[in-house]
Every structure is written in structure tokens, then in C-alpha cells.
Design a protein around this motif. Structure first.
Motif, short mmCIF file in Angstrom:
data_model
loop_
_atom_site.label_atom_id
_atom_site.label_comp_id
_atom_site.label_asym_id
_atom_site.label_seq_id
_atom_site.Cartn_x
_atom_site.Cartn_y
_atom_site.Cartn_z
N UNK A 456 0.85 -1.19 0.00
CA UNK A 456 0.00 0.00 0.00
C UNK A 456 0.89 1.24 0.00
N UNK A 457 0.43 2.31 -0.68
CA UNK A 457 1.24 3.51 -0.84
C UNK A 457 0.40 4.74 -0.54
N UNK A 458 0.98 5.71 0.16
CA UNK A 458 0.33 7.00 0.41
C UNK A 458 1.43 8.03 0.62
N UNK A 459 1.04 9.31 0.75
CA UNK A 459 2.02 10.35 1.03
C UNK A 459 1.62 11.11 2.29
N UNK A 460 2.62 11.57 3.03
CA UNK A 460 2.39 12.31 4.27
C UNK A 460 2.93 13.73 4.12
N UNK A 461 2.02 14.69 4.29
CA UNK A 461 2.39 16.11 4.31
C UNK A 461 3.14 16.55 3.06
N UNK A 462 2.87 15.90 1.94
CA UNK A 462 3.40 16.33 0.67
C UNK A 462 4.86 16.10 0.45
N UNK A 463 5.57 15.53 1.43
CA UNK A 463 7.01 15.37 1.27
C UNK A 463 7.52 14.01 1.71
N UNK A 464 6.68 13.19 2.33
CA UNK A 464 7.10 11.89 2.82
C UNK A 464 6.29 10.80 2.13
N UNK A 465 6.97 9.87 1.51
CA UNK A 465 6.32 8.73 0.88
C UNK A 465 6.18 7.61 1.90
N UNK A 466 4.99 7.01 1.97
CA UNK A 466 4.71 5.92 2.90
C UNK A 466 4.43 4.65 2.13
N UNK A 467 5.09 3.56 2.53
CA UNK A 467 4.88 2.26 1.90
C UNK A 467 4.63 1.26 3.02
N UNK A 468 3.48 0.58 2.99
CA UNK A 468 3.10 -0.35 4.06
C UNK A 468 2.95 -1.75 3.51
N UNK A 469 3.35 -2.75 4.31
CA UNK A 469 3.17 -4.14 3.91
C UNK A 469 3.03 -5.01 5.16
N UNK A 470 2.50 -6.17 4.96
CA UNK A 470 2.33 -7.15 6.03
C UNK A 470 1.62 -8.37 5.48
N UNK A 471 1.81 -9.54 6.09
CA UNK A 471 2.50 -9.69 7.37
C UNK A 471 4.00 -9.78 7.23
N UNK A 472 4.71 -9.11 8.14
CA UNK A 472 6.15 -9.27 8.28
C UNK A 472 6.38 -10.33 9.36
N UNK A 473 7.62 -10.78 9.59
CA UNK A 473 7.87 -11.77 10.65
C UNK A 473 7.21 -11.39 11.97
N UNK A 474 6.65 -12.38 12.65
CA UNK A 474 5.93 -12.22 13.92
C UNK A 474 4.63 -11.43 13.74
N UNK A 475 4.05 -11.47 12.53
CA UNK A 475 2.75 -10.86 12.29
C UNK A 475 2.73 -9.35 12.29
N UNK A 476 3.88 -8.72 12.13
CA UNK A 476 3.95 -7.26 12.22
C UNK A 476 3.51 -6.59 10.92
N UNK A 477 3.04 -5.34 11.03
CA UNK A 477 2.82 -4.46 9.89
C UNK A 477 4.00 -3.51 9.83
#
Length: 484
Positions: A456-477
Motif C-alpha cells: 500500500x502507498x500513500x504520502x504524508x504532508x506532501x514530502x514523505x512517501x509511505x509504503x506499508x506491507x504485512x504480514x512481516x515476521x511475527x505478524x507485524x505491519x
């Protein structure tokens, strides 16, 4: 770049991986398909002593010299005492750096814990940081959106099949969570997009598929559930969706793809969500295409657009674009960039107009291998306008998908699906002028299996790119934050 507030993702890329009619099934947290156990390395040869006992699933150890009884002998799996568990590194396990912990498991093999490994690459002058968003979430998947001041995560628990919406601050502090109650959730077997989340001026919208069909929930700014809307039950199954296509300063479009039948190919359906999120327009079907082919959706200028590598009698990679009015009414259809033989496409807003990111031969090249991802603006007739921005080269990276997103006065494209599991970014001015990139294709994160996972992709405050994924080891996001 001056901060300008959190900006929601403007592009949703369809990545359905099913060639036939994908069947939906009720989510079962105890069902098959879990991550396989990592088999231990060969046990070490026994120390001095009597003949070593047999290693777990291995042959007996070689005779030891006189002395104390030897440890477990050579074997295909390490001994329970841990002496047979070979050392390894994060890099050997497919990560960038960090520390691996290796120890025995209860089956007599070796357990490899990569939770202290990091996925972020030193990509100076970019600042890239990877962090846990939620520890112990045991997330089956994660979707993400952003408002002017918060990050919204929609995730499904693998332990109890519960759909949860979580609000985070830009520095990933937990602000609150809401369980989406009363849904018998279904998931598309083999698809990469099952649920959606989008920010609205008054809060958030989440979408999914349950026992009575496609549903949406309206949430207020604090995450409180305001109500549920059903878009109607239907027979058959889904190839993709439901997805939510965000609209700046307005409600999103909900879209999903039904499986093909003997009478028609896989069809794209859309409905416009009302401003309060408590109703939706009638469901409408887009132009007759096989929507299992590579496609994408975005809001650009004054309307939504759907782009697909539709193919034609003379061009197997012909791109076709359809306009969708803000009220969900399908509009004009055009063949775009008729000389381009594309393999993937995604639309994106560019300075109030419509741009296409596509994977195809570079201008003047006759071979598909001599190409990569490119970005170009088109007019209402589908003709290219102005410069073509080169985002990547296939012979260097081999990316298979792209997610372009507006970030301030730039278009940032996240590139992935490469055989080496690298995830990269490229940044160009939204006007595509001057004809030089602000950021060349740069690898930012790397983790094992990334090639088969669309984050998943989004931007924060017009200057920070956010990339999210899961599950990572131990069920983390996990969330990577990239500052340009």
C-alpha cells in the motif's frame, strides 16, 4: 519541498493474479496456506566422546575420540540443543541488514528469527526508514490511506479474521482502532486486492465483500463507525476488489472485477460513494474488456479514469482509457498512445491533466526488452503530449508493476515486482518539464518475496512517501518512510 499536508493516494493499481474465475471463500484463520517452516541447516559433527547420537532427521554422528559423550552427529536438520543450527545473516535471508537469531524449534529443527532484520536501503540523498506500525497485529494483509493529519490502516487479523481500521500519527503513534463489526468476510483466492480504504473530507471509508455482497462502512474522523451500505448481492465470484479510488477533497469511487462467464469476459463495476459515505450511486459496468489484464484507476483533473492494456488486432499492448464521471457514470473510451506496445499501465493526475505510466519499449526501440516504465501526458483523444519521462530500464531492474502518486508538485512512482525483490522509486516534476528527473530510479527497500507482493502507498504532508506491507515476521505491519 515545503510540507503541504497529508495527501491521499490517487492511484489504485489492479494486480489480479488469477487467470480464470477466482472463487471467493469465507476467511478461515485456521485454513491452509500459512508460511512454511524453515528447515534447519546440517548438524555439526559431534564433539569428542562416544559415538554421537543421530541428528534429527539425519544420519548418526561419526565416532568421537575418548572423552565425554558426543553431541548429535551430522544431520540434515540441526540438533535440538542448538549446536547444529548453522549461522546465517539477514542478507542471506533476503533482507538488507540486521541480526538473525537462530535456535532450535520444537520439531527438532532450527528456527530462524528475522524480526530484527531491516528492509530499508541506504539510499542517500533520500532518507529511508523502516518501522513497525503495529506489533503483534498478526495481519493477513494491510491497506493504507492518508488524511491531512493522519495515516489510516485497514488490516485483517489472521488469528480471528477480524477487519480492523487503525489510525496513526505521521510518526506512527497509535491514535485509535475500530473493529468493523458484523461482517462475514470473504476473500478472493489468489488476488492481491480484496479490501479498500480511503480518506474523505469528513473521515474515512472502508470497503469489502461479505456474505451479502459488496459493502462500505463510513467512519468519522475519530474512526467511529457511522453506518454500513450494501451495494447488493450477486451470484458468481470476484477477480479483484472491492477497491476504493481516492478523490482529493471528495468521496471515493468503489470498483471491483467479477469473474468471467461463458457469455462475457471479466467485467469492471463501479459505484460513486456519497459525500457522507452512507449511500452510493447505482452500480455501473465499464466498457467490455477482459479486466483481468493489467489495469489501473485514478482521479485526475475533474474525473476518474480507468486504463487497461486491452490489446487490439494490430497491437497486443494497446492501451485503452475510459473516463468515469464523479457520480460514477461511465464516459468516453479512447485508444491511447496507439504506437505503444505496453505490458502494464497506471493513470495518474499530472498538474490537473491525465498522465499514463506504462511499461513498454523506449521511443524508437523495436524490441520489448529495450524499454522500461515511462510517464507521459495524454490529451482527451489519447495522444501523447510533450516529454516522455523514463522511469526505469528493463535490462537493469525488470520491474513488472508501478504505482504513481502525486506528491506536492511531483509525481513519485513506486516500482516493484522485480525478480531480485528490489522496490524502487523515481520522481519527476508533474509538468514533466524540465526533461530531467528530480530523483532517478533508486532502490529504497528490499525484502524476501517482494516481487509477488504489491504494498500500500500513500504520502504524508506532501514530502514523505509511505509504503506499508504485512504480514512481516511475527505478524507485524511494516511501514517505510521515504523523505526526498
Amino acid at each position: 519541498m515545503a510540507p503541504s499536508g497529508l495527501i491521499a493516494l490517487l492511484v489504485v493499481v489492479g494486480m489480479a493474479s488469477c487467470d480464470g474465475g477466482c472463487n471467493k471463500r469465507e476467511l478461515d484463520p485456521m485454513g491452509g496456506g500459512g508460511m512454511g517452516m524453515i528447515v534447519g541447516a546440517a548438524g555439526a559433527r559431534g564433539a569428542a566422546g562416544a559415538q554421537g547420537a543421530a541428528g534429527a532427521q539425519g544420519a548418526a554422528g561419526a565416532p568421537g575420540a575418548a572423552g565425554q559423550s558426543g553431541a548429535a552427529g551430522d544431520g540434515s536438520r540441526g540438533g535440538f540443543g542448538g549446536t547444529g543450527c548453522a549461522r546465517t545473516t539477514c542478507a542471506a535471508q533476503g533482507y538488507v541488514s540486521g541480526t538473525v537469531t537462530v535456535g532450535p524449534d520444537f520439531s527438532g529443527g532450527c528456527a530462524i528469527d528475522t524480526s530484527a532484520c531491516t528492509e530499508c536501503v541506504d539510499a542517500a540523498p533520500l532518507a529511508v526508514r523502516c518501522d513497525d506500525a503495529l506489533i503483534g497485529a498478526n495481519a493477513w494483509f494491510v491497506r493504507m490511506a492518508a488524511s491531512d493529519s493522519e495515516i489510516g490502516l485497514l488490516w485483517l487479523s489472521s488469528s480471528n479474521a477480524t477487519l480492523t481500521f487503525t489510525r496513526l500519527s505521521p510518526d506512527l503513534r497509535l491514535l485509535g482502532s475500530t473493529v468493523i463489526e458484523g461482517e462475514t468476510l470473504l476473500a478472493t483466492v489468489g488476488a492481491t486486492k480484496d479490501f479498500g480504504v480511503a480518506a474523505t473530507p469528513s473521515g474515512w471509508i472502508v470497503a469489502g465483500w461479505g456474505g451479502d455482497g459488496i459493502f462500505i462502512h463510513a467512519l468519522d474522523a475519530s474512526g467511529a463507525d457511522l453506518g454500513r451500505v450494501s451495494l447488493g448481492a450477486f451470484s458468481g465470484s470476484l477477480v479483484e476488489g472491492p477497491l476504493l479510488v481516492p478523490r482529493p477533497a471528495g468521496p471515493p469511487l468503489v470498483a471491483w472485477v467479477t469473474a468471467p462467464s461463458a457469455a462475457s469476459p471479466a467485467a469492471m463495476h463501479v459505484a460513486a460513494v456519497a459525500a457522507d459515505g452512507l449511500s452510493a450511486s447505482p452500480t455501473r459496468e465499464l466498457t467490455l474488456e477482459d479486466w483481468r489484464r493489467p489495469h489501473g484507476l485514478a482521479f485526475a483533473g475533474d474525473a476518474f479514469f480507468a486504463a487497461i492494456v486491452a490489446g487490439s488486432a494490430t497491437n497486443p499492448g494497446q492501451i485503452r482509457v475510459q473516463r468515469i464521471e464523479p457520480d460514477g457514470t461511465p464516459g468516453a473510451v479512447v485508444d491511447a498512445l496507439t504506437s505503444v506496445n505496453a505490458r502494464a499501465v497506471a493513470p495518474v493526475d499530472c498538474a490537473g491533466g491525465l498522465c499514463l505510466v506504462f511499461n513498454g519499449p523506449t521511443p524508437g526501440a523495436g524490441d520489448l526488452t529495450d524499454g522500461g516504465f515511462q510517464l507521459v501526458k495524454i490529451d482527451s483523444a489519447g495522444n501523447g503530449i510533450g516529454n516522455i519521462a523514463l522511469l526505469s530500464y528493463s535490462i537493469v531492474n525488470g520491474y513488472s508493476w508501478a504505482i504513481p502518486i502525486v506528491m506536492g508538485s511531483s509525481i513519485v512512482t513506486v516500482l516493484g515486482g522485480a525478480p531480485d525483490d528490489d522496490l524502487g522509486v523515481a520522481r519527476w516534476p508533474a509538468m514533466l518539464s524540465p526533461s530531467l528527473p528530480t530523483t532517478l530510479d533508486t532502490t529504497i527497500v528490499h525484502w524476501p518475496g517482494q516481487a509477488s507482493y504489491v504494498p500500500a502507498v500513500a504520502t504524508a504532508r506532501g514530502s514523505v512517501l509511505l509504503i506499508a506491507w504485512g504480514p512481516a515476521p511475527q505478524g507485524r505491519i511494516r511501514i517505510a518512510r521515504v523523505t526526498f
